[in-house]
Design a protein around this motif. Structure first.
Motif, short mmCIF file in Angstrom:
data_model
loop_
_atom_site.label_atom_id
_atom_site.label_comp_id
_atom_site.label_asym_id
_atom_site.label_seq_id
_atom_site.Cartn_x
_atom_site.Cartn_y
_atom_site.Cartn_z
N ARG A 247 -8.67 7.42 -7.61
CA ARG A 247 -7.55 6.63 -8.14
C ARG A 247 -7.86 6.15 -9.56
O ARG A 247 -6.99 6.16 -10.43
N THR B 45 -5.88 -3.99 -6.13
CA THR B 45 -5.86 -3.66 -7.56
C THR B 45 -4.84 -2.59 -7.93
O THR B 45 -4.62 -2.35 -9.12
N VAL B 46 -4.25 -1.91 -6.95
CA VAL B 46 -3.27 -0.86 -7.28
C VAL B 46 -2.11 -1.39 -8.11
O VAL B 46 -1.72 -0.76 -9.10
N LEU C 288 -11.18 5.64 -4.01
CA LEU C 288 -11.09 4.68 -5.10
C LEU C 288 -11.49 5.32 -6.43
O LEU C 288 -10.85 5.09 -7.46
N TYR D 28 -2.87 -1.49 -11.94
CA TYR D 28 -3.21 -0.32 -12.74
C TYR D 28 -2.12 0.02 -13.76
O TYR D 28 -2.43 0.42 -14.89
N HIS D 29 -0.87 -0.11 -13.39
CA HIS D 29 0.21 0.25 -14.31
C HIS D 29 0.17 -0.62 -15.55
O HIS D 29 0.25 -0.12 -16.69
N GLN E 193 -9.13 -1.75 -3.24
CA GLN E 193 -8.20 -0.75 -3.77
C GLN E 193 -6.75 -1.19 -3.59
O GLN E 193 -5.93 -1.08 -4.49
N ASP E 194 -6.43 -1.72 -2.40
CA ASP E 194 -5.06 -2.18 -2.16
C ASP E 194 -4.68 -3.34 -3.06
O ASP E 194 -3.52 -3.46 -3.48
#
Length: 691
Positions: free
Chosen positions: A518, A460-461, A515, A464-465, A457-458
């Motif tokens: 998110r 791939t954050v 996750l 995401y944008h 998760q950290d």
């Protein structure tokens, strides 16, 4: 209904409307490489007079590469032998000149004795008798010194002669195999000569020259020790110490490959040591086996429990020794091939670091990430167990920051100074997001690494944008469609894993739900997940099922939206990407629909079936025409049924919709009066109001 065309009863429209099935292009959607594969067949584009020439041309192209490598190796060895032999022979010859006089009487001693007698006569004194040894015999040390040094010089010069002969043989072999002529003539000639080289062991001949050269060096050093012992003890000790240290290092380099097969160090005596050690181990293993059999026989007579344990221990030792002996009989490369198939995280880490260090261009990133997909999530049986792949993913994300390259591939866009074809743009996006999906697919195997969910998760954050920006604002509809396909597939993978983790009560449930939340919150205006950022933290299994169904709805809606807009060329060009993903998302959604009891959520899926008039289609996906109330027996059909084109070309899609219909009707039967007319234009599936 719009304009209609009348056809006589019994007219088969399928022959006209069903499109021809075409082979889709290869992409990364199904785990295959999307990079163009250059042709490796040297016979492509060539025209041969005789059909046999094609095979022999293929054989010669591979054999010539091997010959070039082999002859370069031989030439390199012989050149080194000639250079070393020239320097070494000059050194030995210098010492031989000094030691040769030790084999004959010293004439200077006789001259001194005679001069002493003359002096005595001149002084009128009685001269002492002079003892001239006519039967001179050289000392044993002189004989050993000259024997060793002459032998060393002879062996060195013989090695030089053999090296020149080998170079002559190499030139002759190269000249014979490279004669002009058709491949069907040159091929058998090459086979005959190559088999002769292998039959008479030319590789071993070159290796034996190097062994003889080593022997010449040791002969010289042995004579040097004896020479120094006769001259001065201190100098002899120094020479013996240096030789002893060199002998230990030489012996260590000879034995090391037997213990560590990956050692690059070896000497010409290593094969002899390997053979001798293999024979010794075979004898020891046989002794252990005989002892074990004897103890087992005694145990059968006396029946002592202690003897049984000793027999098993002896058998185990014999088995271990024999296993090691078998490895000794194999070559270094065969042992390396066996060991390389074993699981070793250190080797994988070394390969990843070395490869990534040399990658600095975008096209190199394409090849790297396309090759990493089968390593991270193989579609076929792999030598790496799932637990090892989880460790590899953690290493790639945390230590190598592998997501930085994914970001570069997604951000690679055309500009005025660097134009980028749309096919290349889509290919890079497919490669990058296929790799990202492969990372998420490792989650079910992370039972021993609960931190993988947090690490993933950290990592791939930041992605995401860019991802959602492509899915929403990309000018090219095919690129935006691909981005949304991957997002839907990854959402379904994560939602399914979250539900499975909850059933097994895994300690990763909390991180998995975070996750999933998110991913569900990505671009809610375009995807209509129905989850608000403020109150979504409290949803559990039922909420995850809900967002999974809505994700499934959005995916199918996006496909049907392209059909309604007449952009089916996008579906055809990217079929091998979106179709496997759709089937995967469909399978995961169906597994949850059977146990889902929220009618409102199921009602959200009903507009999909209504829009394509699934209830009025036959088993092939074609609309069943309605009969006119007045007039002759005719059939009225729309001018164009775009959905039928998709259903006919991709029957898996139509089967998935029919399965969805059966599940929904099983919960709440649908009435035919609820079916609307078939829309012929875009139906606006992606609009937030419709969702």
């Amino acid at each position: 209904m719009g304009a209609c065309i009348e056809f006589p009863a019994g007219f088969d429209l399928r022959a006209l409307t069903r499109p021809k099935q075409a082979d889709p292009p290869t992409t990364a959607g199904s785990g295959h490489s999307v990079l163009p594969v250059p042709p490796t067949d040297p016979t492509l584009g060539n025209t041969f007079i005789d059909p046999q020439d094609k095979f022999w041309s293929l054989y010669l192209s591979d054999a010539e590469k091997y010959d070039q490598y082999r002859m370069e190796s031989w030439k390199g060895d012989t050149d080194g032998i000639l250079i070393f032999t020239g320097l070494f022979a000059a050194t030995v010859a210098t010492f031989v000149v000094a030691s040769y006089d030790l084999l004959s009487p010293d004439s200077d001693d006789e001259t001194v004795a005679l001069l002493k007698q003359l002096v005595a006569f001149s002084n009128d004194t009685q001269p002492r008798p002079v003892n001239i040894d006519k039967d001179f015999a050289p000392s044993a040390s002189a004989i050993w010194i000259n024997s060793l040094w002459f032998g060393s010089l002879f062996v060195a010069l013989s090695c030089a002669l053999a090296a020149t002969l080998v170079q002559q043989w190499i030139r002759r072999y190269s000249h014979d195999v490279q004669r002009r002529g058709p491949p069907r003539i040159r091929g058998p000639i090459h086979v005959y000569l190559s088999m002769g080289v292998r039959r008479f062991g030319m590789d071993h001949a070159v290796a034996s020259i190097v062994s003889l050269l080593h022997l010449a060096v040791w002969l010289f050093f042995s004579g040097l020790v004896i020479y120094m012992s006769a001259a001065n003890n201190i100098m002899a000790y120094v020479v013996v110490g240096g030789m002893g240290l060199g002998a230990l290092i030489y012996a260590f380099l000879s034995i090391l490959p037997l213990i560590c097969p990956d050692s690059p160090y070896t000497t010409p005596f290593t094969p002899f040591l390997r053979f001798a050690l293999a024979i010794g181990c075979t004898v020891v293993s046989a002794i252990y086996a005989i002892a074990a059999a004897s103890v087992a026989f005694i145990y059968s007579v006396i029946d002592w429990d202690d003897l049984s344990d000793r027999s098993k221990g002896l058998n185990a030792r014999a088995s271990r020794i024999m296993h090691w002996t078998i490895r000794l009989y194999h070559t270094r490369l065969s042992v390396a091939c066996d060991i390389a198939q074993e699981d070793c995280f250190t080797r994988e880490v070394y390969a990843f670091k070395h490869t990534l260090k040399n990658v600095d261009e975008v096209h190199e990133l394409e090849a790297l990430y396309d090759a990493l997909v089968p390593i991270v999530h193989p579609t076929e049986p792999s030598r790496l167990p799932p637990a090892a792949r989880v460790d590899i993913v953690c290493f790639l994300l945390r230590d190598l920051r592998i997501m930085d390259g994914v970001y570069k591939l997604l951000r690679a866009r055309p500009s005025t100074s660097h134009p980028l074809p749309q096919a290349v743009r889509n290919r890079r996006l497919i490669i990058a997001l296929t790799f990202v999906r492969a990372l998420f697919k490792v989650l079910p195997h992370a039972t021993h690494r609960p931190d993988l969910v947090t690490v993933l998760q950290d990592a791939t954050v930041p992605l995401y944008h860019t991802w959602t920006e492509i899915a929403r604002n990309e000018k090219r509809p095919d690129t935006a469609f691909l981005a949304r396909c991957f997002l839907a597939a990854i959402r379904a993978d994560v939602y399914t894993f979250c539900l499975e983790a909850a059933k097994s009560r895994s300690e990763t449930v909390v991180a998995c739900r975070a996750l999933a939340l998110r991913l569900a919150q990505l671009d809610p205006q375009s995807w209509g997940t129905g989850i608000e950022a403020g109150g979504a933290a409290s949803y559990e299994d039922q909420g995850i099922c809900s967002v999974m169904i809505r994700n499934y709805y959005a995916f199918i809606s996006d496909i049907l939206e392209l059909c309604g807009r007449g952009q089916m060329v996008i579906l055809h060009s990217q079929a091998v990407v979106w179709l496997p993903m759709l089937l995967s998302v469909h399978h995961k959604a169906m597994s949850q629909l059977h146990c889902f009891d929220e009618p409102s959520a199921l009602d959200r899926l009903r507009p999909i079936l209504d829009a394509v008039a699934l209830g009025r289609r036959d088993s092939q996906g074609e609309l069943v025409p309605s009969r006119d109330e007045i007039g002759p027996t005719t059939h009225t059909l729309p001018v164009e049924d775009r959905y039928y084109h998709v259903f006919a070309r991709y029957p898996e899609f139509y089967v998935a919709l029919r399965q969805l219909s059966s599940v929904i009707n099983g919960h709440s039967p649908i009435r035919r009066s609820m079916l609307p007319s078939v829309p012929m234009t875009g139906i606006g599936f992606m609009s937030p109001g419709f969702l």
